[in-house]
Write an enzyme that holds these catalytic residues in place. Sequence first.
Site, PDB file in Angstrom:
ATOM      1  CB  THR A 108      -9.669   7.536 -11.776  1.00  0.00           C
ATOM      2  OG1 THR A 108      -9.313   8.014 -13.294  1.00  0.00           O
ATOM      3  CG2 THR A 108     -11.236   6.805 -11.582  1.00  0.00           C
ATOM      4  NE  ARG A 134      -6.799   5.312 -21.973  1.00  0.00           N
ATOM      5  CZ  ARG A 134      -7.505   5.261 -20.948  1.00  0.00           C
ATOM      6  NH1 ARG A 134      -7.902   5.775 -19.901  1.00  0.00           N
ATOM      7  NH2 ARG A 134      -6.658   4.376 -20.625  1.00  0.00           N
ATOM      8  N   GLY A 174     -10.706   3.940 -20.804  1.00  0.00           N
ATOM      9  CA  GLY A 174      -9.840   3.230 -20.369  1.00  0.00           C
ATOM     10  C   GLY A 174     -10.543   1.879 -19.265  1.00  0.00           C
TER      11      GLY A 174
HETATM   12  N1  ASP Z   1      -8.062   4.061 -14.440  1.00  0.00           N
HETATM   13  C1  ASP Z   1      -8.413   5.159 -15.079  1.00  0.00           C
HETATM   14  C2  ASP Z   1      -8.342   5.496 -16.853  1.00  0.00           C
HETATM   15  O1  ASP Z   1      -7.618   4.345 -17.500  1.00  0.00           O
HETATM   16  C3  ASP Z   1      -7.699   6.227 -14.652  1.00  0.00           C
HETATM   17  C4  ASP Z   1      -6.827   6.395 -12.975  1.00  0.00           C
HETATM   18  O2  ASP Z   1      -7.427   5.337 -12.991  1.00  0.00           O
HETATM   19  O3  ASP Z   1      -6.336   6.970 -12.495  1.00  0.00           O
HETATM   20  O4  ASP Z   1      -9.092   5.933 -17.263  1.00  0.00           O
END
Ligand code: ASP
Length: 318
Positions: A184, A212, A214
Amino acid sequence: MSFTLVIHGGAGNITPAIMNKEQEQQYTEGLKASLDKGYDVLRNNGTALDAVAAAIAEMEDNPIFNAGRGAVFTKKGLNEMDAAIMDGSNLAAGAVAGVRNVKNPILLAKEVMLNSGHVFLSGGGAADFARNQGIHMEPDSYFFNQSRYDQWVEIRDTDFTQLDHKGDNLKGKEVPNTGHKFGTVGAVACDMYGNIAGGTSTGGMTNKRFGRIGDSPVIGAGTYANNATCAISCTGHGEFFLRAVVAHDVSCLMEYKGLSLQEACAIVIKDKLVKMGGEGGLIAVDAKGNYDFCFNSAGMYRGMRNSEGKEVVAYYGM
Ligand code: ASP
């Protein structure tokens, strides 16, 4: 007047053992290119908001990061992306979740903030808005990436949901680590006017399903900015970051308890989140240009450049 740009490209099990020289170079180049883009905006008297968008858009165009072009695959083999941006000078915010075919979700989030009359758009509706506003769209093939595809093929017939930088899943059972460490992306900046902004963009978790979403696009969880306190962009296991309301929690510790940026980040990431079992980290900046990288994982792809001539690009634990 001084200015500061801080970026991340994901946190997780990032150690010298899983990175070869070629990968180190790829990440160094990718992070530097993003710093260059954002820093140019700040140096040319631009705003923190525009610097954050430019730095993130650059990483979205680079397939090594799990955002934009490099977004991971969902259970259905699609790329569904989340992004948010927030302006600390007026608490304006824009976010999108579950969007497909948008080349730069961060630019769509900014467009939502500026021109939709809303804060948070999702799925097909967000895509309709993107088309109406002339946002750059790309076909599915643009988002195809062999290593990301292989990463998904390994677990698509299971119920596992995998963070792209860790052999992990929502049920707490380890799944084989594919060795691919993508992440990310996020940026926070303080501009010459003393305004701050933050943004985050992601493909989420490999094999995610049921729409989903995040923490990344959720204002207060993965992304937040307020001139009075800090600008924050998070990365890590989103379910924990959502429940801990991480980004706003850091801001609250500064606003209501008078903690410094570093103290507030450390309490949330290294104490509160650890106790909950949440792995990951964040980047932070305040309106004086103080900044922090804070993570409880083995590493975090990260970078910083400021008007004092300081530049940092790093991956591993401190
Ligand atoms: N925080 C992101 C999510 O849960 C994933 C990540 O930070 O790599 O979608």
